[in-house]
Motif scaffolding. Structure first.
Motif, PDB file in Angstrom:
ATOM      1  N   UNK A 171     -10.832  -4.771   6.633  1.00 57.57           N
ATOM      2  CA  UNK A 171      -9.712  -4.732   5.688  1.00 57.57           C
ATOM      3  C   UNK A 171      -8.841  -3.505   5.937  1.00 57.57           C
ATOM      4  N   UNK A 172      -9.493  -2.379   6.218  1.00 54.74           N
ATOM      5  CA  UNK A 172      -8.751  -1.147   6.465  1.00 54.74           C
ATOM      6  C   UNK A 172      -7.921  -1.240   7.744  1.00 54.74           C
ATOM      7  N   UNK A 173      -8.477  -1.853   8.782  1.00 54.62           N
ATOM      8  CA  UNK A 173      -7.744  -1.995  10.042  1.00 54.62           C
ATOM      9  C   UNK A 173      -6.508  -2.876   9.865  1.00 54.62           C
ATOM     10  N   UNK A 174      -6.617  -3.889   9.023  1.00 54.27           N
ATOM     11  CA  UNK A 174      -5.452  -4.739   8.749  1.00 54.27           C
ATOM     12  C   UNK A 174      -4.343  -3.951   8.065  1.00 54.27           C
ATOM     13  N   UNK A 175      -4.708  -2.880   7.362  1.00 49.88           N
ATOM     14  CA  UNK A 175      -3.714  -2.070   6.659  1.00 49.88           C
ATOM     15  C   UNK A 175      -2.897  -1.207   7.606  1.00 49.88           C
ATOM     16  N   UNK A 176      -3.219  -1.225   8.899  1.00 42.42           N
ATOM     17  CA  UNK A 176      -2.410  -0.522   9.891  1.00 42.42           C
ATOM     18  C   UNK A 176      -1.299  -1.442  10.412  1.00 42.42           C
ATOM     19  N   UNK A 177      -0.974  -2.467   9.654  1.00 45.13           N
ATOM     20  CA  UNK A 177       0.119  -3.364  10.002  1.00 45.13           C
ATOM     21  C   UNK A 177       1.104  -3.425   8.837  1.00 45.13           C
ATOM     22  N   UNK A 178       2.316  -3.741   9.158  1.00 49.60           N
ATOM     23  CA  UNK A 178       3.317  -3.983   8.121  1.00 49.60           C
ATOM     24  C   UNK A 178       4.107  -5.225   8.508  1.00 49.60           C
ATOM     25  N   UNK A 179       4.458  -6.019   7.520  1.00 52.11           N
ATOM     26  CA  UNK A 179       5.177  -7.267   7.745  1.00 52.11           C
ATOM     27  C   UNK A 179       6.586  -7.166   7.194  1.00 52.11           C
ATOM     28  N   UNK A 180       7.571  -7.482   8.015  1.00 52.73           N
ATOM     29  CA  UNK A 180       8.968  -7.475   7.590  1.00 52.73           C
ATOM     30  C   UNK A 180       9.204  -8.685   6.691  1.00 52.73           C
ATOM     31  N   UNK A 181       9.552  -8.465   5.422  1.00 48.02           N
ATOM     32  CA  UNK A 181       9.744  -9.598   4.505  1.00 48.02           C
ATOM     33  C   UNK A 181      10.848 -10.536   4.960  1.00 48.02           C
ATOM     34  N   UNK A 182      11.857 -10.022   5.670  1.00 49.02           N
ATOM     35  CA  UNK A 182      12.997 -10.849   6.078  1.00 49.02           C
ATOM     36  C   UNK A 182      12.643 -11.766   7.240  1.00 49.02           C
ATOM     37  N   UNK A 183      11.962 -11.202   8.252  1.00 45.14           N
ATOM     38  CA  UNK A 183      11.670 -11.974   9.462  1.00 45.14           C
ATOM     39  C   UNK A 183      10.238 -12.498   9.522  1.00 45.14           C
ATOM     40  N   UNK A 184       9.354 -11.892   8.747  1.00 44.98           N
ATOM     41  CA  UNK A 184       7.954 -12.283   8.790  1.00 44.98           C
ATOM     42  C   UNK A 184       7.208 -11.718   9.981  1.00 44.98           C
ATOM     43  N   UNK A 185       7.854 -10.859  10.762  1.00 39.30           N
ATOM     44  CA  UNK A 185       7.220 -10.264  11.928  1.00 39.30           C
ATOM     45  C   UNK A 185       6.322  -9.105  11.515  1.00 39.30           C
ATOM     46  N   UNK A 186       5.179  -9.007  12.187  1.00 42.33           N
ATOM     47  CA  UNK A 186       4.200  -7.968  11.889  1.00 42.33           C
ATOM     48  C   UNK A 186       4.183  -6.937  13.001  1.00 42.33           C
ATOM     49  N   UNK A 187       4.147  -5.662  12.617  1.00 43.74           N
ATOM     50  CA  UNK A 187       4.120  -4.574  13.590  1.00 43.74           C
ATOM     51  C   UNK A 187       3.217  -3.462  13.088  1.00 43.74           C
ATOM     52  N   UNK A 188       2.924  -2.513  13.973  1.00 40.30           N
ATOM     53  CA  UNK A 188       2.082  -1.376  13.603  1.00 40.30           C
ATOM     54  C   UNK A 188       2.775  -0.532  12.544  1.00 40.30           C
ATOM     55  N   UNK A 189       2.003  -0.090  11.567  1.00 40.43           N
ATOM     56  CA  UNK A 189       2.563   0.742  10.517  1.00 40.43           C
ATOM     57  C   UNK A 189       1.496   1.561   9.821  1.00 40.43           C
ATOM     58  N   UNK A 190       1.893   2.691   9.306  1.00 42.62           N
ATOM     59  CA  UNK A 190       0.973   3.570   8.581  1.00 42.62           C
ATOM     60  C   UNK A 190       1.681   4.071   7.328  1.00 42.62           C
ATOM     61  N   UNK A 191       1.019   3.932   6.220  1.00 40.71           N
ATOM     62  CA  UNK A 191       1.538   4.451   4.968  1.00 40.71           C
ATOM     63  C   UNK A 191       0.480   5.290   4.270  1.00 40.71           C
ATOM     64  N   UNK A 192       0.843   5.852   3.135  1.00 39.06           N
ATOM     65  CA  UNK A 192      -0.129   6.631   2.368  1.00 39.06           C
ATOM     66  C   UNK A 192      -1.307   5.755   1.967  1.00 39.06           C
ATOM     67  N   UNK A 193      -1.027   4.505   1.645  1.00 34.70           N
ATOM     68  CA  UNK A 193      -2.107   3.586   1.291  1.00 34.70           C
ATOM     69  C   UNK A 193      -3.075   3.362   2.437  1.00 34.70           C
ATOM     70  N   UNK A 194      -2.550   3.319   3.672  1.00 36.60           N
ATOM     71  CA  UNK A 194      -3.411   3.173   4.847  1.00 36.60           C
ATOM     72  C   UNK A 194      -4.397   4.325   4.936  1.00 36.60           C
ATOM     73  N   UNK A 195      -3.893   5.534   4.731  1.00 35.40           N
ATOM     74  CA  UNK A 195      -4.750   6.722   4.833  1.00 35.40           C
ATOM     75  C   UNK A 195      -5.784   6.753   3.708  1.00 35.40           C
ATOM     76  N   UNK A 196      -5.374   6.329   2.510  1.00 43.34           N
ATOM     77  CA  UNK A 196      -6.319   6.300   1.389  1.00 43.34           C
ATOM     78  C   UNK A 196      -7.436   5.293   1.665  1.00 43.34           C
ATOM     79  N   UNK A 197      -7.080   4.121   2.180  1.00 40.77           N
ATOM     80  CA  UNK A 197      -8.100   3.119   2.519  1.00 40.77           C
ATOM     81  C   UNK A 197      -8.996   3.616   3.653  1.00 40.77           C
TER      82      UNK A 197
END
Length: 278
Positions: A171-197
């Motif tokens: 579950x934590x590894x999946x949190x290193x992704x972010x999905x663009x709501x407009x295009x639905x494309x998924x790419x690498x991403x890191x947020x504060x929530x990622x670090x907390x998880x």
């Protein structure tokens, strides 16, 4: 036979128990640690129970944040995007948690944990309330009768907790992704929530691997360490973190609440996730 003296009511000790006629000779505030433990454990139980039955604000689709109290989410009540392992059965009634397949085992693992036993025995049952303080119970049967004999199932709960830690890592590894709501494309991403998880998962692994049962499984039954060098090295490493098992037990209570609370706030729109990458 019960007698009374200047320190109150005195009960003869059970066989094998020390004969302490005074409630205690300690002059320090010995009652503070059990009180703090009771408040800490009660806070976690109340929070975890409420959030497990909340039924909403547990998943952030854009950043793939899933609350640890809802993993795995495998019922038809779950948001499809949060059901990483699929949906195994139908709608859950309100009084059952969505993560019904994991939470009972995790609860059993913590309830039977050697450290938590010491903590809640002292905090809630006064057995004993503190070192060198007489307990109020007239008899003592240890963990040889129901329901406390069930504490012996701890090693079996460990196996399930180990598997669930792997799931939490996924579950934590999946949190290193972010999905663009407009295009639905998924790419690498890191947020504060990622670090907390991530911090929460590290804490869960430290707590799980520092478990006394884990240490025993790896090398506790070996008679000749020299014949099993790999297991001996593993046992030695686990023995080092085993000395911090109490710290990890409390640390993970905090990280579990923090991880769930952050996911809830972001999922409900109360706050926005602080993005570091993408």
């Amino acid at each position: 036979m019960t007698t009374t003296h200047d320190s109150g009511t005195y009960r003869p000790p059970a066989p094998g128990r020390p004969d302490i006629r005074q409630r205690t000779l300690r002059t320090d505030r010995w009652w503070l640690p059990p009180l703090a433990n009771a408040l800490g454990l009660a806070t976690f139980v109340v929070y975890a129970t409420i959030r497990s039955l909340w039924g909403s604000a547990y998943y952030v689709e854009e950043y793939h944040y899933l609350s640890p109290f809802y993993s795995p989410c495998v019922s038809a009540s779950c948001i499809p995007e949060a059901s990483h392992l699929g949906q195994w059965f139908g709608e859950m009634p309100w009084f059952l948690p969505y993560a019904l397949v994991s939470l009972p085992f995790l609860l059993g693992f913590r309830l039977t944990c050697y450290y938590y036993r010491k903590s809640y025995y002292r905090a809630f049952w006064s057995s004993p309330p503190a070192c060198a303080v007489a307990e109020p119970h007239a008899s003592y049967s240890g963990e040889t009768r129901f329901p406390l004999i069930l504490q012996n199932a701890h090693r079996y709960f460990f196996y399930v907790a180990f598997a669930i830690s792997i799931l939490n890592t996924y579950d934590m590894l999946l949190a290193f992704q972010s999905t663009d709501p407009a295009t639905g494309q998924t790419s690498f991403g890191v947020g504060l929530g990622t670090l907390i998880l991530l911090i929460n998962v590290i804490g869960l692994w430290l707590y799980t691997l520092s478990c006394h049962s884990c240490r025993h499984i790896t090398g506790g039954r070996l008679k000749h360490f020299s014949k099993h060098p790999v297991r001996y090295k593993l046992w030695t490493g686990l023995s080092k973190i085993n000395t911090r098992h109490m710290l990890f037990a409390w640390l993970t209570i905090g990280t579990l609440i923090l991880a769930d609370l952050y996911v809830m706030l972001v999922a409900s729109g109360t706050i926005s996730d602080l993005r570091i990458v993408n």
